[in-house]
Design an enzyme around this catalytic site. Structure first.
Site, PDB file in Angstrom:
ATOM      1  N   ARG A  23       0.831  -1.209   0.000  1.00  0.00           N
ATOM      2  CA  ARG A  23       0.000   0.000   0.000  1.00  0.00           C
ATOM      3  C   ARG A  23       0.872   1.269   0.000  1.00  0.00           C
ATOM      4  O   ARG A  23       0.499   2.276   0.587  1.00  0.00           O
ATOM      5  CB  ARG A  23      -0.948   0.014   1.208  1.00  0.00           C
ATOM      6  CG  ARG A  23      -1.734  -1.277   1.392  1.00  0.00           C
ATOM      7  CD  ARG A  23      -2.737  -1.511   0.293  1.00  0.00           C
ATOM      8  NE  ARG A  23      -3.855  -0.621   0.314  1.00  0.00           N
ATOM      9  CZ  ARG A  23      -5.012  -0.831   0.955  1.00  0.00           C
ATOM     10  NH1 ARG A  23      -5.181  -1.921   1.643  1.00  0.00           N
ATOM     11  NH2 ARG A  23      -5.984   0.029   0.886  1.00  0.00           N
ATOM     12  N   ARG A  27      -2.861   6.779   1.272  1.00  0.00           N
ATOM     13  CA  ARG A  27      -3.327   7.917   2.066  1.00  0.00           C
ATOM     14  C   ARG A  27      -2.320   8.514   3.032  1.00  0.00           C
ATOM     15  O   ARG A  27      -2.552   9.578   3.574  1.00  0.00           O
ATOM     16  CB  ARG A  27      -4.593   7.509   2.827  1.00  0.00           C
ATOM     17  CG  ARG A  27      -5.801   7.395   1.911  1.00  0.00           C
ATOM     18  CD  ARG A  27      -6.974   6.828   2.625  1.00  0.00           C
ATOM     19  NE  ARG A  27      -6.614   5.521   3.157  1.00  0.00           N
ATOM     20  CZ  ARG A  27      -7.383   4.800   3.942  1.00  0.00           C
ATOM     21  NH1 ARG A  27      -8.548   5.266   4.317  1.00  0.00           N
ATOM     22  NH2 ARG A  27      -6.994   3.617   4.366  1.00  0.00           N
ATOM     23  N   ARG A  36      -6.147  12.691  -5.192  1.00  0.00           N
ATOM     24  CA  ARG A  36      -7.385  12.027  -4.788  1.00  0.00           C
ATOM     25  C   ARG A  36      -8.502  13.022  -4.447  1.00  0.00           C
ATOM     26  O   ARG A  36      -9.676  12.713  -4.620  1.00  0.00           O
ATOM     27  CB  ARG A  36      -7.052  11.125  -3.605  1.00  0.00           C
ATOM     28  CG  ARG A  36      -8.180  10.510  -2.867  1.00  0.00           C
ATOM     29  CD  ARG A  36      -8.873   9.397  -3.608  1.00  0.00           C
ATOM     30  NE  ARG A  36      -9.762   8.760  -2.662  1.00  0.00           N
ATOM     31  CZ  ARG A  36     -10.947   9.251  -2.288  1.00  0.00           C
ATOM     32  NH1 ARG A  36     -11.395  10.369  -2.843  1.00  0.00           N
ATOM     33  NH2 ARG A  36     -11.683   8.640  -1.390  1.00  0.00           N
ATOM     34  N   ASP A  72      -7.248  -1.684  -7.096  1.00  0.00           N
ATOM     35  CA  ASP A  72      -7.768  -2.335  -5.896  1.00  0.00           C
ATOM     36  C   ASP A  72      -8.150  -3.768  -6.237  1.00  0.00           C
ATOM     37  O   ASP A  72      -8.540  -4.048  -7.370  1.00  0.00           O
ATOM     38  CB  ASP A  72      -8.989  -1.585  -5.340  1.00  0.00           C
ATOM     39  CG  ASP A  72      -9.241  -1.981  -3.896  1.00  0.00           C
ATOM     40  OD1 ASP A  72      -8.639  -1.375  -2.994  1.00  0.00           O
ATOM     41  OD2 ASP A  72     -10.004  -2.944  -3.658  1.00  0.00           O
ATOM     42  N   TYR A 149     -15.616 -10.523   0.644  1.00  0.00           N
ATOM     43  CA  TYR A 149     -16.305  -9.285   0.263  1.00  0.00           C
ATOM     44  C   TYR A 149     -17.587  -9.585  -0.501  1.00  0.00           C
ATOM     45  O   TYR A 149     -18.599  -8.903  -0.340  1.00  0.00           O
ATOM     46  CB  TYR A 149     -15.375  -8.387  -0.561  1.00  0.00           C
ATOM     47  CG  TYR A 149     -14.270  -7.793   0.277  1.00  0.00           C
ATOM     48  CD1 TYR A 149     -14.500  -6.666   1.055  1.00  0.00           C
ATOM     49  CD2 TYR A 149     -13.013  -8.390   0.338  1.00  0.00           C
ATOM     50  CE1 TYR A 149     -13.505  -6.126   1.855  1.00  0.00           C
ATOM     51  CE2 TYR A 149     -12.007  -7.874   1.135  1.00  0.00           C
ATOM     52  CZ  TYR A 149     -12.255  -6.739   1.896  1.00  0.00           C
ATOM     53  OH  TYR A 149     -11.267  -6.226   2.683  1.00  0.00           O
TER      54      TYR A 149
HETATM   55  O1  CP3 Z   1      -0.252  -1.094  -2.626  1.00  0.00           O
HETATM   56  C1  CP3 Z   1      -0.475  -0.110  -3.341  1.00  0.00           C
HETATM   57  O2  CP3 Z   1       0.068   0.989  -3.162  1.00  0.00           O
HETATM   58  C2  CP3 Z   1      -1.397  -0.289  -4.543  1.00  0.00           C
HETATM   59  C3  CP3 Z   1      -2.778  -0.015  -4.323  1.00  0.00           C
HETATM   60  C4  CP3 Z   1      -3.693  -0.935  -3.517  1.00  0.00           C
HETATM   61  C5  CP3 Z   1      -4.900  -0.434  -2.957  1.00  0.00           C
HETATM   62  N1  CP3 Z   1      -5.595  -1.487  -2.445  1.00  0.00           N
HETATM   63  C6  CP3 Z   1      -5.312   0.978  -2.980  1.00  0.00           C
HETATM   64  C7  CP3 Z   1      -6.357   1.452  -2.050  1.00  0.00           C
HETATM   65  C8  CP3 Z   1      -3.648  -2.306  -3.265  1.00  0.00           C
HETATM   66  C9  CP3 Z   1      -2.560  -3.307  -3.582  1.00  0.00           C
HETATM   67  C10 CP3 Z   1      -4.860  -2.647  -2.594  1.00  0.00           C
HETATM   68  C11 CP3 Z   1      -5.222  -4.012  -2.204  1.00  0.00           C
HETATM   69  C12 CP3 Z   1      -6.390  -4.242  -1.327  1.00  0.00           C
HETATM   70  N2  CP3 Z   1      -7.604  -3.613  -1.355  1.00  0.00           N
HETATM   71  C13 CP3 Z   1      -6.464  -5.260  -0.351  1.00  0.00           C
HETATM   72  C14 CP3 Z   1      -5.368  -6.260  -0.063  1.00  0.00           C
HETATM   73  C15 CP3 Z   1      -4.257  -5.672   0.738  1.00  0.00           C
HETATM   74  C16 CP3 Z   1      -4.552  -5.509   2.183  1.00  0.00           C
HETATM   75  O3  CP3 Z   1      -4.417  -4.370   2.676  1.00  0.00           O
HETATM   76  O4  CP3 Z   1      -4.878  -6.496   2.865  1.00  0.00           O
HETATM   77  C17 CP3 Z   1      -7.723  -5.188   0.250  1.00  0.00           C
HETATM   78  C18 CP3 Z   1      -8.238  -6.071   1.366  1.00  0.00           C
HETATM   79  C19 CP3 Z   1      -8.443  -4.147  -0.402  1.00  0.00           C
HETATM   80  C20 CP3 Z   1      -9.858  -3.726  -0.146  1.00  0.00           C
HETATM   81  C21 CP3 Z   1      -9.944  -2.308   0.283  1.00  0.00           C
HETATM   82  N3  CP3 Z   1      -9.701  -1.224  -0.529  1.00  0.00           N
HETATM   83  C22 CP3 Z   1     -10.308  -1.811   1.553  1.00  0.00           C
HETATM   84  C23 CP3 Z   1     -10.653  -2.683   2.742  1.00  0.00           C
HETATM   85  C24 CP3 Z   1     -10.262  -0.414   1.486  1.00  0.00           C
HETATM   86  C25 CP3 Z   1     -10.673   0.573   2.547  1.00  0.00           C
HETATM   87  C26 CP3 Z   1      -9.739   0.614   3.679  1.00  0.00           C
HETATM   88  C27 CP3 Z   1      -8.330   1.028   3.294  1.00  0.00           C
HETATM   89  O5  CP3 Z   1      -7.404   0.262   3.569  1.00  0.00           O
HETATM   90  O6  CP3 Z   1      -8.175   2.099   2.738  1.00  0.00           O
HETATM   91  C28 CP3 Z   1      -9.837  -0.064   0.184  1.00  0.00           C
HETATM   92  C29 CP3 Z   1      -9.632   1.310  -0.324  1.00  0.00           C
HETATM   93  C30 CP3 Z   1      -8.269   1.631  -0.875  1.00  0.00           C
HETATM   94  N4  CP3 Z   1      -7.516   0.810  -1.678  1.00  0.00           N
HETATM   95  C31 CP3 Z   1      -7.569   2.871  -0.707  1.00  0.00           C
HETATM   96  C32 CP3 Z   1      -6.380   2.755  -1.454  1.00  0.00           C
HETATM   97  C33 CP3 Z   1      -5.315   3.810  -1.644  1.00  0.00           C
HETATM   98  C34 CP3 Z   1      -8.060   4.096   0.041  1.00  0.00           C
HETATM   99  C35 CP3 Z   1      -8.996   4.794  -0.851  1.00  0.00           C
HETATM  100  C36 CP3 Z   1      -9.111   6.269  -0.571  1.00  0.00           C
HETATM  101  O7  CP3 Z   1      -8.325   7.055  -1.142  1.00  0.00           O
HETATM  102  O8  CP3 Z   1     -10.016   6.641   0.165  1.00  0.00           O
END
Ligand code: CP3
Length: 341
Positions: A23, A27, A36, A72, A149
């Site tokens: 990640r 953020r 964003r 995502d 999910y």
């Molecule tokens: O790693 C990176 O920099 C690449 C981007 C990436 C995102 N999500 C961007 C994101 C990757 C590889 C993911 C994978 C992801 N998404 C997973 C597996 C990794 C892990 O953390 O276990 C999961 C479970 C998700 C599902 C997801 N997406 C959730 C639960 C959420 C909300 C909570 C959170 O962690 O932010 C997201 C949103 C998300 N995915 C954001 C980002 C940058 C935040 C979105 C925003 O800008 O509001």
């Protein structure tokens, strides 16, 4: 190009230990918020120029050895016909979760280039822009993690509905998993064809499963994905979060690299996985809040343990927390490079 990351995936010698951060685009970076603030998260994922821009931010700001595609794991579910929303404080919401046979029958298995063409477009832009820098990692969610999910309709703690379907309607669960697995194979092949140079499978919730259920309801689908991609020469990383108790099984996944969370030492993990698999990890994301002298000691300890593995890619044990000061992430990258060279 800096190939340390790709070499470590294959267990080849590197000049220093490579590092990237799960990640890493996100953020905790003010630069991410700037982009964003002008669009929703899904709009950002679907705008290749902007998704490429935020992918590159941590490469430039932190100096990591690999870029990970900004996207995502859940866009796959939208491509299969499910409604998907990201709500500002709640995170992902799927307002029409899978509950019955008709829901599973309605799931589509389209061509990834048709439904997720914006991802492949982002990858193509990134390969041009990264040409002389670092390799690009593509990714997907593991079928079990996606299933949570699909069935729970969003994030969950106990995964009650998912386990209920596994135990009381295993045929339904497996029919759903087969569709997700087929589409994921098609999707990862498309990512590799577009230029992804490594692929990570995120199994964020695998640790919620008893070993016997992991072996029946999660791992077989991961194995099928990895086997289908074996010809592509692109290294595959399997990250089963909270998966130390599943390692005896994960080592049979076929992955070139296993991602480790912080709950196990890399030396113990290396003993279990043996000489044919590289390890990735595994600093506790909260450790980035330590003062620098203590943080450096933790990094040094993980580097020492990582030597026990065939190859070691430094990473956090899970995603970087939004509260993390970017300077601390930069400090960890600098430490890993300095202490390992
Ligand atoms: O790693 C990176 O920099 C690449 C981007 C990436 C995102 N999500 C961007 C994101 C990757 C590889 C993911 C994978 C992801 N998404 C997973 C597996 C990794 C892990 O953390 O276990 C999961 C479970 C998700 C599902 C997801 N997406 C959730 C639960 C959420 C909300 C909570 C959170 O962690 O932010 C997201 C949103 C998300 N995915 C954001 C980002 C940058 C935040 C979105 C925003 O800008 O509001």
């Amino acid at each position: 190009m800096n190939t340390d990351f790709l070499k470590a995936c294959q267990g080849e010698k590197t000049s220093r230990t490579p590092i990237w951060i799960m990640r890493q685009a996100g953020r905790y970076l003010p630069d991410y918020h700037k982009v964003r603030s002008k669009m929703t998260f899904l709009e950002l994922c679907k705008t290749p120029e902007k998704a490429a821009e935020v992918t590159l931010q941590p490469v430039d700001i932190l100096g990591v050895d690999a870029a990970i595609l900004f996207s995502d794991i859940l866009v796959v579910l939208e491509a299969m016909g499910m409604k998907l929303e990201f709500q500002e404080k709640k995170g992902p919401v799927l307002p029409e979760p899978i509950t019955c046979r008709a829901d599973v029958d309605r799931l589509q298995v389209p061509d990834a280039e048709d439904e997720l063409g914006y991802v492949m477009a982002t990858i193509r832009i990134l390969r041009q822009e990264l040409a002389d820098k670092v390799p690009l990692i593509g990714f997907c969610g593991a079928p079990f993690t996606l299933a949570t999910y699909m069935i729970e309709g969003g994030s969950s703690k106990a995964f009650f509905n998912t386990k209920k379907m596994m135990y009381s309607a295993p045929e339904l669960y497996k029919a759903m998993m087969d569709k997700v697995t087929d589409f994921t194979i098609n999707y990862l092949k498309a990512q590799a064809a577009a230029g992804a140079q490594a692929l990570q499978i995120f199994d964020s919730w695998a640790g919620a499963l008893a070993p016997i259920d992991f072996g029946e309801f999660a791992l077989p689908y991961v194995k099928r994905i990895i086997a289908a991609l074996k010809d592509s020469t692109v290294p595959l990383i399997y990250f089963a979060n909270n998966g130390a108790t599943l390692l005896e099984q994960s080592r049979t996944s076929g992955a070139d690299v296993l991602g480790m969370d912080w709950r196990i030492s890399l030396a113990d993990a290396a003993r279990i996985v043996g000489p044919d698999i590289s390890l990735q990890g595994n600093l506790d994301p909260c450790a980035l809040l330590l003062p620098e002298d203590k943080l450096e000691k933790r990094v040094a300890a993980i580097l020492a343990e990582g030597k026990e593995a065939r190859g070691h890619i430094f990473n956090l044990g899970h995603g970087i927390l939004p509260e993390t000061p970017p300077e601390k992430a930069k400090f960890v990258v600098e430490c890993v490079h300095r202490l390992s060279s």
